[in-house]
Write a protein that holds these residues in place. Structure first.
Motif, PDB file in Angstrom:
ATOM      1  N   CYS A 147       0.845  -1.195   0.000  1.00 19.79           N
ATOM      2  CA  CYS A 147       0.000   0.000   0.000  1.00 19.79           C
ATOM      3  C   CYS A 147       0.880   1.244   0.000  1.00 19.79           C
ATOM      4  O   CYS A 147       1.950   1.263   0.613  1.00 19.79           O
ATOM      5  CB  CYS A 147      -0.887   0.043   1.249  1.00 19.79           C
ATOM      6  SG  CYS A 147      -1.999  -1.359   1.402  1.00 19.79           S
ATOM      7  N   LYS A 148       0.411   2.288  -0.678  1.00 17.58           N
ATOM      8  CA  LYS A 148       1.129   3.556  -0.676  1.00 17.58           C
ATOM      9  C   LYS A 148       0.166   4.696  -0.955  1.00 17.58           C
ATOM     10  O   LYS A 148      -0.610   4.645  -1.907  1.00 17.58           O
ATOM     11  CB  LYS A 148       2.245   3.552  -1.732  1.00 17.58           C
ATOM     12  CG  LYS A 148       3.020   4.870  -1.822  1.00 17.58           C
ATOM     13  CD  LYS A 148       3.813   5.143  -0.546  1.00 17.58           C
ATOM     14  CE  LYS A 148       4.567   6.455  -0.635  1.00 17.58           C
ATOM     15  NZ  LYS A 148       5.278   6.781   0.641  1.00 17.58           N
ATOM     16  N   SER A 149       0.221   5.709  -0.081  1.00 14.99           N
ATOM     17  CA  SER A 149      -0.594   6.906  -0.267  1.00 14.99           C
ATOM     18  C   SER A 149       0.308   8.132  -0.285  1.00 14.99           C
ATOM     19  O   SER A 149       1.365   8.157   0.351  1.00 14.99           O
ATOM     20  CB  SER A 149      -1.612   7.062   0.865  1.00 14.99           C
ATOM     21  OG  SER A 149      -2.554   6.007   0.846  1.00 14.99           O
TER      22      SER A 149
ATOM     23  N   ASP B 247      -6.289   1.843 -11.153  1.00 11.95           N
ATOM     24  CA  ASP B 247      -6.689   2.523  -9.917  1.00 11.95           C
ATOM     25  C   ASP B 247      -6.069   1.887  -8.670  1.00 11.95           C
ATOM     26  O   ASP B 247      -6.736   1.686  -7.659  1.00 11.95           O
ATOM     27  CB  ASP B 247      -8.217   2.538  -9.810  1.00 11.95           C
ATOM     28  CG  ASP B 247      -8.724   3.538  -8.768  1.00 11.95           C
ATOM     29  OD1 ASP B 247      -7.994   4.508  -8.490  1.00 11.95           O
ATOM     30  OD2 ASP B 247      -9.830   3.331  -8.232  1.00 11.95           O
ATOM     31  N   GLY B 248      -4.771   1.551  -8.769  1.00 11.56           N
ATOM     32  CA  GLY B 248      -4.045   1.090  -7.588  1.00 11.56           C
ATOM     33  C   GLY B 248      -4.194  -0.361  -7.220  1.00 11.56           C
ATOM     34  O   GLY B 248      -3.692  -0.800  -6.178  1.00 11.56           O
ATOM     35  N   VAL B 249      -4.899  -1.126  -8.035  1.00 13.36           N
ATOM     36  CA  VAL B 249      -5.057  -2.558  -7.763  1.00 13.36           C
ATOM     37  C   VAL B 249      -4.742  -3.354  -9.033  1.00 13.36           C
ATOM     38  O   VAL B 249      -4.735  -2.808 -10.136  1.00 13.36           O
ATOM     39  CB  VAL B 249      -6.484  -2.920  -7.282  1.00 13.36           C
ATOM     40  CG1 VAL B 249      -6.808  -2.198  -5.993  1.00 13.36           C
ATOM     41  CG2 VAL B 249      -7.511  -2.592  -8.351  1.00 13.36           C
TER      42      VAL B 249
ATOM     43  N   GLU C  89      -4.725   7.604  -2.327  1.00  7.76           N
ATOM     44  CA  GLU C  89      -4.286   6.210  -2.180  1.00  7.76           C
ATOM     45  C   GLU C  89      -3.871   5.690  -3.563  1.00  7.76           C
ATOM     46  O   GLU C  89      -4.706   5.493  -4.438  1.00  7.76           O
ATOM     47  CB  GLU C  89      -5.431   5.372  -1.613  1.00  7.76           C
ATOM     48  CG  GLU C  89      -4.994   4.083  -0.959  1.00  7.76           C
ATOM     49  CD  GLU C  89      -6.167   3.335  -0.334  1.00  7.76           C
ATOM     50  OE1 GLU C  89      -5.913   2.276   0.272  1.00  7.76           O
ATOM     51  OE2 GLU C  89      -7.308   3.791  -0.459  1.00  7.76           O
TER      52      GLU C  89
ATOM     53  N   LYS D  53      -3.283   0.030  -3.458  1.00  5.71           N
ATOM     54  CA  LYS D  53      -4.345  -0.354  -2.522  1.00  5.71           C
ATOM     55  C   LYS D  53      -4.287  -1.836  -2.170  1.00  5.71           C
ATOM     56  O   LYS D  53      -5.298  -2.529  -2.186  1.00  5.71           O
ATOM     57  CB  LYS D  53      -5.709  -0.015  -3.138  1.00  5.71           C
ATOM     58  CG  LYS D  53      -5.846   1.451  -3.530  1.00  5.71           C
ATOM     59  CD  LYS D  53      -7.144   1.728  -4.261  1.00  5.71           C
ATOM     60  CE  LYS D  53      -7.249   3.194  -4.675  1.00  5.71           C
ATOM     61  NZ  LYS D  53      -8.485   3.478  -5.428  1.00  5.71           N
ATOM     62  N   GLY D  54      -3.083  -2.314  -1.882  1.00  6.71           N
ATOM     63  CA  GLY D  54      -2.940  -3.721  -1.511  1.00  6.71           C
ATOM     64  C   GLY D  54      -2.599  -4.577  -2.713  1.00  6.71           C
ATOM     65  O   GLY D  54      -3.440  -5.326  -3.207  1.00  6.71           O
TER      66      GLY D  54
END
Length: 256
Positions: free
Chosen positions: A13-15, A225-227, A20, A23-24
């Protein structure tokens, strides 16, 4: 089997502020395999690479190479890693940037020798011989004493690859290695990467070159989108995409 999890990434994870970005993220990679990561701009691809290389520190999750845990988000909540520890962890990964990042004041030979010299990886003669072999392996033995401004973009990128190899990383990472190049220069860089595959190098490649990804990859990840929206063999991703977002991406022209 060790070969199936030479690189293991779990729950990364990184924000940045309230945004975010990862997201895992979970994936694994076998030794000698090539993983390519595709997806639209802003999907988290580059941030993922930067977290792998410890240029950014993830907020959570874990990263391990060859059974050694390099990062455990739970273990660093109390305090950030020290710079000396980060440098040590970065040695497991070599990163080739899309913008080359060569030192303009140094020749090709000195650019490739610099990091091993600073880390005292051998005598000057040993380091010079090793650097010359690496430069020859990317087809630039006639440019040893040239400066970056005297090279084409494709030649500069090949020097960047030789420089990344100089520290003998476990895993070589590429962040859009051809995005700044004309098509004819792209071909020469992709040829070098294919040669590295034939030598059994383990690589993670962020790329927008879909045909290249299809031809060189063992596994392909599509991020959105982060996944990770989809993961599979090149055939599963490119020839028989089942994920609707992946289908839209491949059909949109953004993939080319």
């Amino acid at each position: 089997m060790e070969n199936n999890n030479y690189l293991e990434v779990c729950g990364l994870c990184k924000s940045f502020g309230n945004v975010e970005v990862l997201k895992g993220v979970d994936f694994s990679l076998g030794r000698g395999e090539i993983l390519t990561i595709i997806g639209s701009s802003g999907s988290g691809k580059t941030t993922l690479l930067r977290c792998l290389n410890f240029l950014e520190l993830a907020d959570g999750g874990s990263i391990s190479v060859a059974g050694e845990t390099l990062f455990d988000g739970e273990g660093i909540k109390a305090g950030k890693l020290k710079e000396v520890d980060l440098r040590e962890k970065r040695l497991h990964f070599g990163l080739v940037f899309q913008s080359f990042n060569l030192f303009p004041q140094y020749t090709v030979l000195k650019n490739v020798m610099l990091a091993p010299k600073l880390l005292k990886k051998g005598s000057k003669l040993e380091l010079e011989e090793k650097a010359k072999k690496l430069i020859d392996s990317v087809g630039l033995s006639d440019k040893l004493n040239a400066y970056p401004y005297q090279l084409s973009g494709g030649q500069q990128q090949r020097v960047s690859i030789a420089r990344a190899l100089a520290l003998e990383p476990d895993i070589l990472c590429f962040d859009e290695p051809t995005s700044a190049l004309d098509p004819e220069l792209t071909v020469e860089v992709l040829r070098v990467i294919k040669n590295l595959k034939n030598e059994g190098k383990t690589m993670v490649i962020v790329t927008h070159e879909m045909e290249f990804a299809k031809s060189v990859s063992d596994r392909v990840i599509y991020m959105r989108d982060g996944v990770i929206e989809a993961e599979g063999t090149p055939e599963e991703i490119f020839d028989n995409p089942e994920n609707e977002y992946l289908q839209q991406f491949l059909n949109s022209g953004k993939a080319m």
